[in-house]
Design a protein around this motif. Structure first.
Motif, PDB file in Angstrom:
ATOM      1  N   SER A  57       0.099   2.520  -2.046  1.00 25.07           N
ATOM      2  CA  SER A  57       0.890   1.410  -2.569  1.00 25.07           C
ATOM      3  C   SER A  57       0.047   0.142  -2.674  1.00 25.07           C
ATOM      4  O   SER A  57       0.195  -0.648  -3.615  1.00 25.07           O
ATOM      5  CB  SER A  57       2.108   1.164  -1.678  1.00 25.07           C
ATOM      6  OG  SER A  57       2.955   2.299  -1.640  1.00 25.07           O
ATOM      7  N   ILE A  58      -0.850  -0.059  -1.698  1.00 23.16           N
ATOM      8  CA  ILE A  58      -1.741  -1.214  -1.736  1.00 23.16           C
ATOM      9  C   ILE A  58      -2.668  -1.119  -2.945  1.00 23.16           C
ATOM     10  O   ILE A  58      -2.943  -2.125  -3.619  1.00 23.16           O
ATOM     11  CB  ILE A  58      -2.567  -1.308  -0.438  1.00 23.16           C
ATOM     12  CG1 ILE A  58      -1.658  -1.595   0.766  1.00 23.16           C
ATOM     13  CG2 ILE A  58      -3.650  -2.372  -0.557  1.00 23.16           C
ATOM     14  CD1 ILE A  58      -0.967  -2.940   0.729  1.00 23.16           C
ATOM     15  N   ASP A  59      -3.151   0.077  -3.227  1.00 16.27           N
ATOM     16  CA  ASP A  59      -4.023   0.253  -4.383  1.00 16.27           C
ATOM     17  C   ASP A  59      -3.298  -0.094  -5.681  1.00 16.27           C
ATOM     18  O   ASP A  59      -3.901  -0.625  -6.623  1.00 16.27           O
ATOM     19  CB  ASP A  59      -4.555   1.688  -4.432  1.00 16.27           C
ATOM     20  CG  ASP A  59      -5.606   1.953  -3.358  1.00 16.27           C
ATOM     21  OD1 ASP A  59      -6.259   0.985  -2.922  1.00 16.27           O
ATOM     22  OD2 ASP A  59      -5.766   3.111  -2.945  1.00 16.27           O
ATOM     23  N   GLU A  60      -2.001   0.187  -5.744  1.00 20.25           N
ATOM     24  CA  GLU A  60      -1.220  -0.217  -6.909  1.00 20.25           C
ATOM     25  C   GLU A  60      -1.175  -1.739  -7.018  1.00 20.25           C
ATOM     26  O   GLU A  60      -1.329  -2.305  -8.101  1.00 20.25           O
ATOM     27  CB  GLU A  60       0.202   0.351  -6.818  1.00 20.25           C
ATOM     28  CG  GLU A  60       0.296   1.842  -7.096  1.00 20.25           C
ATOM     29  CD  GLU A  60      -0.069   2.159  -8.542  1.00 20.25           C
ATOM     30  OE1 GLU A  60       0.686   1.761  -9.452  1.00 20.25           O
ATOM     31  OE2 GLU A  60      -1.127   2.779  -8.758  1.00 20.25           O
ATOM     32  N   PHE A  61      -0.958  -2.413  -5.896  1.00 22.11           N
ATOM     33  CA  PHE A  61      -0.939  -3.884  -5.890  1.00 22.11           C
ATOM     34  C   PHE A  61      -2.276  -4.433  -6.371  1.00 22.11           C
ATOM     35  O   PHE A  61      -2.325  -5.397  -7.146  1.00 22.11           O
ATOM     36  CB  PHE A  61      -0.628  -4.389  -4.476  1.00 22.11           C
ATOM     37  CG  PHE A  61      -0.802  -5.873  -4.317  1.00 22.11           C
ATOM     38  CD1 PHE A  61       0.193  -6.754  -4.720  1.00 22.11           C
ATOM     39  CD2 PHE A  61      -1.971  -6.393  -3.765  1.00 22.11           C
ATOM     40  CE1 PHE A  61       0.032  -8.132  -4.583  1.00 22.11           C
ATOM     41  CE2 PHE A  61      -2.145  -7.763  -3.624  1.00 22.11           C
ATOM     42  CZ  PHE A  61      -1.137  -8.636  -4.035  1.00 22.11           C
ATOM     43  N   LYS A  62      -3.374  -3.819  -5.907  1.00 23.00           N
ATOM     44  CA  LYS A  62      -4.699  -4.288  -6.308  1.00 23.00           C
ATOM     45  C   LYS A  62      -4.930  -4.136  -7.804  1.00 23.00           C
ATOM     46  O   LYS A  62      -5.752  -4.840  -8.389  1.00 23.00           O
ATOM     47  CB  LYS A  62      -5.785  -3.533  -5.526  1.00 23.00           C
ATOM     48  CG  LYS A  62      -5.921  -3.988  -4.077  1.00 23.00           C
ATOM     49  CD  LYS A  62      -7.039  -3.236  -3.387  1.00 23.00           C
ATOM     50  CE  LYS A  62      -7.280  -3.813  -1.994  1.00 23.00           C
ATOM     51  NZ  LYS A  62      -7.827  -5.177  -2.038  1.00 23.00           N
ATOM     52  N   MET A  63      -4.215  -3.201  -8.408  1.00 26.26           N
ATOM     53  CA  MET A  63      -4.320  -3.010  -9.861  1.00 26.26           C
ATOM     54  C   MET A  63      -3.267  -3.835 -10.596  1.00 26.26           C
ATOM     55  O   MET A  63      -2.972  -3.575 -11.769  1.00 26.26           O
ATOM     56  CB  MET A  63      -4.173  -1.528 -10.194  1.00 26.26           C
ATOM     57  CG  MET A  63      -5.212  -0.626  -9.552  1.00 26.26           C
ATOM     58  SD  MET A  63      -6.903  -1.042 -10.019  1.00 26.26           S
ATOM     59  CE  MET A  63      -6.889  -0.580 -11.748  1.00 26.26           C
ATOM     60  N   ASN A  64      -2.699  -4.838  -9.888  1.00 30.65           N
ATOM     61  CA  ASN A  64      -1.687  -5.732 -10.466  1.00 30.65           C
ATOM     62  C   ASN A  64      -0.443  -4.977 -10.910  1.00 30.65           C
ATOM     63  O   ASN A  64       0.188  -5.317 -11.919  1.00 30.65           O
ATOM     64  CB  ASN A  64      -2.273  -6.525 -11.642  1.00 30.65           C
ATOM     65  CG  ASN A  64      -3.401  -7.435 -11.208  1.00 30.65           C
ATOM     66  OD1 ASN A  64      -3.276  -8.148 -10.215  1.00 30.65           O
ATOM     67  ND2 ASN A  64      -4.508  -7.398 -11.937  1.00 30.65           N
ATOM     68  N   ALA A  65      -0.077  -3.942 -10.162  1.00 34.79           N
ATOM     69  CA  ALA A  65       1.112  -3.147 -10.481  1.00 34.79           C
ATOM     70  C   ALA A  65       2.025  -3.134  -9.258  1.00 34.79           C
ATOM     71  O   ALA A  65       1.879  -2.289  -8.380  1.00 34.79           O
ATOM     72  CB  ALA A  65       0.723  -1.725 -10.887  1.00 34.79           C
ATOM     73  N   GLY A  66       2.940  -4.089  -9.166  1.00 33.48           N
ATOM     74  CA  GLY A  66       3.885  -4.113  -8.055  1.00 33.48           C
ATOM     75  C   GLY A  66       3.454  -5.046  -6.951  1.00 33.48           C
ATOM     76  O   GLY A  66       2.401  -4.852  -6.350  1.00 33.48           O
ATOM     77  N   LYS A  67       4.279  -6.068  -6.678  1.00 35.79           N
ATOM     78  CA  LYS A  67       3.945  -7.054  -5.652  1.00 35.79           C
ATOM     79  C   LYS A  67       4.798  -6.906  -4.404  1.00 35.79           C
ATOM     80  O   LYS A  67       4.737  -7.752  -3.516  1.00 35.79           O
ATOM     81  CB  LYS A  67       4.105  -8.469  -6.222  1.00 35.79           C
ATOM     82  CG  LYS A  67       3.116  -8.785  -7.339  1.00 35.79           C
ATOM     83  CD  LYS A  67       3.255 -10.228  -7.791  1.00 35.79           C
ATOM     84  CE  LYS A  67       2.217 -10.556  -8.862  1.00 35.79           C
ATOM     85  NZ  LYS A  67       2.330 -11.971  -9.300  1.00 35.79           N
ATOM     86  N   ARG A  68       5.610  -5.865  -4.335  1.00 35.88           N
ATOM     87  CA  ARG A  68       6.500  -5.687  -3.192  1.00 35.88           C
ATOM     88  C   ARG A  68       6.462  -4.249  -2.707  1.00 35.88           C
ATOM     89  O   ARG A  68       6.467  -3.318  -3.506  1.00 35.88           O
ATOM     90  CB  ARG A  68       7.939  -6.065  -3.587  1.00 35.88           C
ATOM     91  CG  ARG A  68       8.918  -6.060  -2.433  1.00 35.88           C
ATOM     92  CD  ARG A  68      10.268  -6.628  -2.838  1.00 35.88           C
ATOM     93  NE  ARG A  68      11.183  -5.627  -3.398  1.00 35.88           N
ATOM     94  CZ  ARG A  68      11.438  -5.479  -4.688  1.00 35.88           C
ATOM     95  NH1 ARG A  68      10.838  -6.258  -5.581  1.00 35.88           N
ATOM     96  NH2 ARG A  68      12.279  -4.563  -5.106  1.00 35.88           N
ATOM     97  N   ILE A  69       6.421  -4.082  -1.391  1.00 32.98           N
ATOM     98  CA  ILE A  69       6.471  -2.754  -0.771  1.00 32.98           C
ATOM     99  C   ILE A  69       7.562  -2.787   0.286  1.00 32.98           C
ATOM    100  O   ILE A  69       7.605  -3.709   1.107  1.00 32.98           O
ATOM    101  CB  ILE A  69       5.126  -2.366  -0.119  1.00 32.98           C
ATOM    102  CG1 ILE A  69       3.998  -2.384  -1.148  1.00 32.98           C
ATOM    103  CG2 ILE A  69       5.221  -0.984   0.526  1.00 32.98           C
ATOM    104  CD1 ILE A  69       2.620  -2.181  -0.543  1.00 32.98           C
ATOM    105  N   GLU A  70       8.440  -1.802   0.268  1.00 29.95           N
ATOM    106  CA  GLU A  70       9.511  -1.712   1.261  1.00 29.95           C
ATOM    107  C   GLU A  70       9.215  -0.565   2.216  1.00 29.95           C
ATOM    108  O   GLU A  70       8.899   0.549   1.779  1.00 29.95           O
ATOM    109  CB  GLU A  70      10.856  -1.479   0.560  1.00 29.95           C
ATOM    110  CG  GLU A  70      11.266  -2.636  -0.350  1.00 29.95           C
ATOM    111  CD  GLU A  70      12.453  -2.289  -1.231  1.00 29.95           C
ATOM    112  OE1 GLU A  70      12.943  -1.141  -1.145  1.00 29.95           O
ATOM    113  OE2 GLU A  70      12.884  -3.152  -2.023  1.00 29.95           O
ATOM    114  N   ILE A  71       9.290  -0.855   3.508  1.00 29.82           N
ATOM    115  CA  ILE A  71       9.001   0.154   4.534  1.00 29.82           C
ATOM    116  C   ILE A  71      10.134   0.144   5.550  1.00 29.82           C
ATOM    117  O   ILE A  71      10.460  -0.906   6.121  1.00 29.82           O
ATOM    118  CB  ILE A  71       7.663  -0.144   5.241  1.00 29.82           C
ATOM    119  CG1 ILE A  71       6.511  -0.136   4.224  1.00 29.82           C
ATOM    120  CG2 ILE A  71       7.403   0.875   6.352  1.00 29.82           C
ATOM    121  CD1 ILE A  71       5.218  -0.685   4.758  1.00 29.82           C
ATOM    122  N   ASP A  72      10.734   1.286   5.762  1.00 28.82           N
ATOM    123  CA  ASP A  72      11.788   1.429   6.770  1.00 28.82           C
ATOM    124  C   ASP A  72      11.401   2.562   7.716  1.00 28.82           C
ATOM    125  O   ASP A  72      11.041   3.656   7.268  1.00 28.82           O
ATOM    126  CB  ASP A  72      13.142   1.748   6.132  1.00 28.82           C
ATOM    127  CG  ASP A  72      13.713   0.549   5.389  1.00 28.82           C
ATOM    128  OD1 ASP A  72      13.606  -0.570   5.910  1.00 28.82           O
ATOM    129  OD2 ASP A  72      14.252   0.733   4.283  1.00 28.82           O
TER     130      ASP A  72
END
Length: 642
Positions: A57-72
């Motif tokens: 998910s972090i790698d997606e953020f680094k590619m400017n794809a998605g600025k939010r991650i939800e973890i439960d």
């Protein structure tokens, strides 16, 4: 050839086996996640599983794809991670989560500075989970696949209006991670590190928001237990970010990262930072300072982005890359050039900071020179003692053994007295467990200068045994375990040892190397013929011996054991480690030993606590003792031993 030496086991075609990818991960989990564990240690496997999912998910953020991650994390047992990136390509969804060496990160054009490069991580999560579910949201459809221990159970595709991205749900397999539980502190530390390295990223953890606006500056502000003596110097460049300040603590402290991955054991980037920060400061002041004086009290963080990074293990905790990219400049030169230019410019522009830094370095130099004679004598004494150090029973494998794949297991028990050290020495694993024996209560080192480390023979030999005089790079044991009696004297000795580490080697605690050994207070046992509890009998099925035994670490466990093993079990109360025989001690220092990690947080107000508990007697402390003194009555004799 004698009959004894003949090979009796046949080696045929039937001995050659092929394991599927998922079978191989389950058969050799250590190759993929380092260790299993139950979640009581931050390096345990369940946190590696969580990290592998989040890395994608972090790698997606680094590619400017998605600025939010939800973890439960539900009930500390099951995990859900949802990002809002591009989603795994649906046509290859099954292969992406179940076939090793399959992934979208081998092409550097798509993922130039990625952590998850090996095509292994998410597959290991799948294989080592009793339930694993993946959903890919793309182009108005969601493809969902569910697995059990790596075996595909369902695969569906349907229309959806949900945002694009990836959803992962997994439950670690409790047949592998026995009695596991996620610990909130470990998870939150991991997530905060992600946000420090990815400003603009928001992580929602069990409904709470975690984010960082100032990157590594926030990291130092949140983690330093001693205030900086000048404002944090925070500098950014292309593919590099650093932050540092000096404090009045002894030693050096570093936080290092590669592509958002916390490299807890450092690597080439951290080594380059240490070398060049000292050289640049020395050249700026144009004085013949020792590097150790320049770095004494330094607290720093460095983060670099490396194309196709090479780590020294699958768990990615130490960078091995020598270059920033396969055909690029070396890591050492890249880091060195940045520090030389940016730090030198900063100090020229901020003469007030430079003056404070100079005073700190000169104070460290003065103290070192004052200790020079004592230090030389102590080193000579330690060198002679090391030839035949009666206090240290060493082991064969050390944390500093770079190429040994068992170095993480290396540990040293710090014990009180000969009887306790004798029991541990006889029952330890000589390959990975060393023993250091104290003589009575060590000196209270609070408020003393580092000179005492060299003047006090016991402290000097302990420092030499750990090999931490010049920092943690040469630390010989991954776990430094304080093993004292669970009585008042034992607690006092434990506090004195921890005070010593806090005073002179705080990074040893901050990096998670110091633990306290939990030993049982009671042994409850009964003959098999008297035990009526079927579960208790099943738990020891096939084991030899007439007795079924339970070792209890609290009164609650003692009561429960009596209920399980009644009627009229034999109860023994252990009053000290020396009373436990080596045959029994092996149960308490083996793979399932109970350890309590000594942790240190900014909110702990360490200096105030040490001043209160370890400083000179104060009226406040005397009044506290008087007001809270409890006279504990002895237990009835019949409860002690039957």
């Amino acid at each position: 050839m004698s009959e004894e030496n003949k090979i009796t086991t046949e080696y045929t075609d039937d001995n050659i086996r092929h394991l599927s990818d998922m079978e191989h991960v389950r058969t050799r989990p250590g190759m993929y996640i380092g260790r299993l564990g139950d979640g009581s240690m931050p390096e345990d496997g369940i946190y590696v599983l969580l990290k592998e999912v989040i890395d994608n998910s972090i790698d997606e953020f680094k590619m400017n794809a998605g600025k939010r991650i939800e973890i439960d994390i539900d009930n500390n047992l099951s995990v859900m991670v949802r990002d809002y990136g591009r989603g795994i390509p649906q046509g290859k969804l099954i292969e992406a989560v179940s076939v090793l060496n399959t992934g979208g990160k081998y092409d550097s054009k798509a993922f130039k500075k990625s952590v998850g490069l090996n095509g292994v991580g998410i597959k290991a999560v799948n294989a080592l989970s009793s339930r694993f579910e993946v959903r890919s949201y793309r182009d108005g459809t969601v493809r969902t696949a569910t697995f059990e221990r790596g075996v595909l159970k369902s695969d569906t595709t349907e229309e959806t209006q949900d945002e694009t991205g990836t959803y992962i749900y997994f439950v670690p397999d409790d047949t592998l991670f026995k009695n596991y539980s996620f610990h909130h502190d470990f998870v939150e530390t991991m997530l905060r590190n992600y946000t420090y390295l990815n400003t603009g990223l928001t992580i929602m953890y069990n409904g709470r928001r975690i984010l960082s606006r100032n990157g590594l500056e926030d990291l130092l502000n949140d983690t330093m237990t001693n205030d900086g003596i000048y404002p944090i110097i925070h500098l950014k460049g292309e593919d590099i970010e650093i932050a540092f300040t000096h404090t009045n603590q002894y030693g050096e402290e570093y936080h290092s990262f590669v592509n958002g991955q916390h490299t807890t054991q450092g690597g080439t980037h951290q080594s380059a930072f240490k070398e060049h920060i000292a050289r640049t400061i020395k050249e700026f002041f144009n004085k013949n300072f020792e590097y150790t004086d320049i770095r004494n009290g330094l607290v720093a963080a460095i983060a670099v982005n490396v194309e196709e990074p090479m780590f020294e293990s699958q768990t990615k905790i130490k960078l091995g890359s020598l270059t920033m990219s396969p055909d690029g400049v070396s890591v050492n030169k890249y880091v060195g050039d940045f520090i030389k230019n940016e730090v030198d410019n900063y100090l020229h522009k901020h003469s007030d900071v430079a003056e404070v830094m100079l005073q700190k370095i000169q104070a460290s130099e003065k103290e070192r020179k004052e200790m020079a004679g004592v230090t030389k004598l102590a080193r000579e004494r330690a060198k002679k003692a090391n030839l035949h150090n009666r206090k240290l029973r060493d082991c064969r494998i050390h944390f500093s053994d770079v190429k040994n794949n068992r170095k993480e297991e290396s540990s040293i028990f710090i014990t009180e007295g000969d009887s306790a050290s004798g029991s541990i020495t006889k029952s330890r694993d000589v390959n990975t467990q060393a023993v250091f024996s104290l003589r009575g209560k060590p000196l209270n080192s609070f408020g003393l200068t580092k000179k005492v480390v060299y003047e006090n023979e016991e402290f000097n030999l302990l420092q030499a045994a750990l090999d931490i005089e010049d920092g943690l790079d040469t630390l010989r044991y991954n776990k430094v375990i304080v093993a004292t009696d669970a009585d008042v004297d034992g607690m006092h000795i434990r506090l004195l040892i921890i005070t010593f580490f806090l005073q002179f080697f705080p990074e040893l605690i901050k990096k998670g190397h110091v633990y306290v050994l939990q030993t049982p207070l009671f042994r409850v046992r009964n003959r098999r013929t008297k035990v009526r509890n079927k579960k208790a009998l099943e738990d020891v099925k096939g084991k030899k011996g007439d007795f079924i035994t339970r070792y209890c670490y609290s009164d609650e466990e003692r009561v429960k054991a009596i209920e399980e093993l009644g009627p009229d079990p034999e109860i023994t109360r252990f009053k000290g480690l020396g009373e436990i025989s080596p045959d029994e001690f092996v149960n308490f220092i083996g793979p399932d030993m109970r350890l309590e990690q000594v942790t240190l947080h900014k909110t702990d107000q360490v200096q105030k606590l040490l001043e209160y508990y370890m400083g000179k007697n104060t009226p406040e402390r005397q009044n506290f003792i008087i007001d809270n003194l409890v006279i504990e009555e002895d237990r009835p004799e019949e409860e002690e031993k039957f």
